[in-house]
Design a protein around this motif. Structure first.
Motif, PDB file in Angstrom:
ATOM      1  N   VAL A   1       0.869  -1.174   0.000  1.00 37.82           N
ATOM      2  CA  VAL A   1       0.000   0.000   0.000  1.00 37.82           C
ATOM      3  C   VAL A   1       0.908   1.227   0.000  1.00 37.82           C
ATOM      4  CG1 VAL A   1      -1.878   1.224   1.147  1.00 37.82           C
ATOM      5  CG2 VAL A   1      -1.734  -1.278   1.303  1.00 37.82           C
ATOM      6  N   LEU A   2       0.894   1.931  -1.108  1.00 39.71           N
ATOM      7  CA  LEU A   2       1.800   3.055  -1.327  1.00 39.71           C
ATOM      8  C   LEU A   2       1.005   4.355  -1.241  1.00 39.71           C
ATOM      9  CD1 LEU A   2       4.653   4.021  -2.238  1.00 39.71           C
ATOM     10  CD2 LEU A   2       3.845   3.768  -4.600  1.00 39.71           C
ATOM     11  N   ASP A   3       1.241   5.110  -0.199  1.00 43.19           N
ATOM     12  CA  ASP A   3       0.508   6.345   0.038  1.00 43.19           C
ATOM     13  C   ASP A   3       1.253   7.518  -0.605  1.00 43.19           C
ATOM     14  OD1 ASP A   3      -0.935   8.484   0.958  1.00 43.19           O
ATOM     15  OD2 ASP A   3      -0.938   7.866   3.054  1.00 43.19           O
ATOM     16  N   GLU A   4       0.719   8.006  -1.709  1.00 42.91           N
ATOM     17  CA  GLU A   4       1.339   9.101  -2.457  1.00 42.91           C
ATOM     18  C   GLU A   4       0.658  10.440  -2.177  1.00 42.91           C
ATOM     19  OE1 GLU A   4       3.244   6.769  -6.328  1.00 42.91           O
ATOM     20  OE2 GLU A   4       1.571   8.169  -6.627  1.00 42.91           O
ATOM     21  N   ALA A   5       0.286  10.672  -0.930  1.00 44.77           N
ATOM     22  CA  ALA A   5      -0.438  11.895  -0.565  1.00 44.77           C
ATOM     23  C   ALA A   5       0.309  13.163  -0.967  1.00 44.77           C
ATOM     24  CB  ALA A   5      -0.720  11.907   0.936  1.00 44.77           C
ATOM     25  N   TYR A   6       1.642  13.109  -0.954  1.00 40.49           N
ATOM     26  CA  TYR A   6       2.449  14.306  -1.225  1.00 40.49           C
ATOM     27  C   TYR A   6       3.158  14.248  -2.582  1.00 40.49           C
ATOM     28  CZ  TYR A   6       1.563  15.304   3.662  1.00 40.49           C
ATOM     29  OH  TYR A   6       0.942  15.567   4.859  1.00 40.49           O
ATOM     30  N   MET A   7       2.782  13.310  -3.425  1.00 41.49           N
ATOM     31  CA  MET A   7       3.485  13.138  -4.692  1.00 41.49           C
ATOM     32  C   MET A   7       3.339  14.346  -5.616  1.00 41.49           C
ATOM     33  SD  MET A   7       5.543  11.262  -6.395  1.00 41.49           S
ATOM     34  CE  MET A   7       5.550   9.634  -5.594  1.00 41.49           C
ATOM     35  N   ASP A   8       2.239  15.082  -5.526  1.00 40.12           N
ATOM     36  CA  ASP A   8       2.052  16.251  -6.385  1.00 40.12           C
ATOM     37  C   ASP A   8       3.164  17.279  -6.208  1.00 40.12           C
ATOM     38  OD1 ASP A   8      -0.392  15.670  -7.774  1.00 40.12           O
ATOM     39  OD2 ASP A   8      -1.457  15.940  -5.897  1.00 40.12           O
ATOM     40  N   PHE A   9       3.804  17.272  -5.057  1.00 37.44           N
ATOM     41  CA  PHE A   9       4.862  18.249  -4.792  1.00 37.44           C
ATOM     42  C   PHE A   9       6.224  17.794  -5.321  1.00 37.44           C
ATOM     43  CE2 PHE A   9       1.853  18.726  -1.171  1.00 37.44           C
ATOM     44  CZ  PHE A   9       1.373  19.977  -1.515  1.00 37.44           C
ATOM     45  N   TRP A  10       6.351  16.533  -5.684  1.00 49.34           N
ATOM     46  CA  TRP A  10       7.637  16.004  -6.131  1.00 49.34           C
ATOM     47  C   TRP A  10       7.680  16.012  -7.658  1.00 49.34           C
ATOM     48  CZ3 TRP A  10       9.838  10.478  -4.745  1.00 49.34           C
ATOM     49  CH2 TRP A  10      11.242  10.491  -4.872  1.00 49.34           C
ATOM     50  N   ARG A  11       7.996  14.870  -8.263  1.00 46.90           N
ATOM     51  CA  ARG A  11       8.068  14.765  -9.727  1.00 46.90           C
ATOM     52  C   ARG A  11       7.078  13.704 -10.196  1.00 46.90           C
ATOM     53  NH1 ARG A  11      13.761  14.564  -8.335  1.00 46.90           N
ATOM     54  NH2 ARG A  11      13.671  12.288  -8.550  1.00 46.90           N
ATOM     55  N   GLU A  12       6.325  14.031 -11.236  1.00 45.75           N
ATOM     56  CA  GLU A  12       5.307  13.113 -11.751  1.00 45.75           C
ATOM     57  C   GLU A  12       5.894  11.752 -12.106  1.00 45.75           C
ATOM     58  OE1 GLU A  12       2.050  12.834 -15.420  1.00 45.75           O
ATOM     59  OE2 GLU A  12       3.278  14.633 -15.158  1.00 45.75           O
ATOM     60  N   GLU A  13       7.139  11.755 -12.605  1.00 44.06           N
ATOM     61  CA  GLU A  13       7.749  10.492 -13.031  1.00 44.06           C
ATOM     62  C   GLU A  13       8.099   9.568 -11.867  1.00 44.06           C
ATOM     63  OE1 GLU A  13      11.005  13.755 -13.498  1.00 44.06           O
ATOM     64  OE2 GLU A  13       8.835  13.539 -13.775  1.00 44.06           O
TER      65      GLU A  13
END
Length: 346
Positions: free
Chosen positions: A177-189
């Motif tokens: 279970v990978l929680d990407e809650a903050y991924m929008d702030f990093w890099r889409e790739e």
């Protein structure tokens, strides 16, 4: 005489910072509020005398369009918390082993304990990074049935590169279970949100509470393969996302330019906060971790003193033992924080 179950005996309610503080930098929310126009459209588009769409089809369609993913692989939830709760309750049996990392988001441990799972906690490296080899080794050695972690991480603000995450997913039989809650702030790739159909053991969680600025709507999404998505939809409550949330979020998510503007504004705010703290070289801050989120994680032996001092200045940040977590705010909020920190005498 009725007695509470053992698991409830020592359970206490979640206790966020309470109080009317002028500046709130403690919950990693966006500083960008929703316009009155959006609120008006949300009310107009919601029939409050009827139950909401149980599958939130229009809402999921808007979200899927924004991120370029298949709507058939998406489940909407009443915040990511509801989805974490469903996974812990339904995808694992009582007593089965789940692996969490430390430090990480506290609700993983909370729900795992609530549903009487056998929790294993693996400490991260001294520099707070995730060692993928150790995760894989622990999953295999301990016969772990599920592993859950955030990437980028709350609270460390650090990210684990996609190749390493894939190595974990591909090397274990456990549910990941990978929680990407903050991924929008990093890099889409670095995200795996578009790759979930390729794996039989992956659930990616996303939230609208951070970069997209909808914390008050309580809206999250789970993205997975079709088999897992079917069961997530079956296990959730029938009308779990209310009509106002569906209406407002659908409208907001359909405005891609506005969503991108919000994300950029938060990224710029983090740069301003990070640059401001590093330029001033506050002697009481020992380590400022390189953030790929919308907050800074700072190690300091004076954490409690600084936390209490900032509260006295009507500024709330998050106190976490030997660390402070500070959300990037608006220009005015960041400026006020800098001014307050300059006045800290200790």
């Amino acid at each position: 005489m009725y007695r509470l179950t053992e698991k409830l005996t020592n359970l206490t309610p979640y206790d966020p910072i309470q109080g009317d503080y002028k500046i709130r930098l403690d919950a990693n929310e966006s500083f960008i509020n929703t316009s009155d126009d959006v609120l008006a459209r949300a009310v107009k588009g919601a029939a409050l005398n009827r139950y909401p769409d149980p599958y939130a089809k229009k809402l999921i369609g808007a979200y899927s369009e924004l991120y370029g993913i298949d709507p058939d692989l998406v489940t909407a939830g009443n915040g990511s918390d509801e989805l974490i709760s469903i996974i812990a309750a339904c995808f694992l049996k009582k007593g089965e082993r789940v692996l969490t990392l430390a430090p990480d988001f506290s609700m993983y441990l909370f729900y795992s304990n609530l549903y009487e799972l056998n929790v294993r906690v693996m400490k991260k490296e001294e520099n707070l990074t995730v060692n993928a080899d150790k995760v894989i080794e622990t999953v295999k050695k301990e016969k772990i049935r599920a592993v859950i972690f955030s990437n980028p991480c709350n609270p460390t603000s650090l990210g684990l590169e996609k190749e390493e995450v894939i190595r974990i997913i591909s090397s274990v039989d456990a549910l990941v279970v990978l929680d990407e809650a903050y991924m929008d702030f990093w890099r889409e790739e670095e995200s795996l949100i578009k790759d979930t159909a390729e794996y039989d053991n992956l659930i990616v969680l996303r939230t609208c509470s951070k970069a997209l600025g909808m914390a008050g709507l309580r809206l999250g999404f789970a993205v997975s393969n079709k088999a897992i998505t079917e069961k997530l939809r079956a296990a959730k409550s029938p009308y779990n996302v209310n009509s106002l949330t569906q209406s407002a979020a659908e409208y907001m998510l359909s405005d891609k330019a506005e969503m991108e503007r919000r994300i950029k504004a938060c990224k710029d705010a983090l740069w301003e906060l990070d640059n401001g703290i590093c330029e001033r070289g506050f002697p009481f801050f020992e380590t400022v971790y390189p953030s790929v989120t919308n907050f800074l994680f700072i190690k300091t032996s004076r954490a409690k003193d600084i936390f209490e001092y900032l509260l006295s200045e009507s500024i709330a940040v998050r106190y976490m033992g030997s660390f402070l977590r500070i959300t990037a705010g608006s220009h005015e909020e960041n400026t006020a924080l800098m001014k307050a920190l300059l006045g800290f005498k200790g």
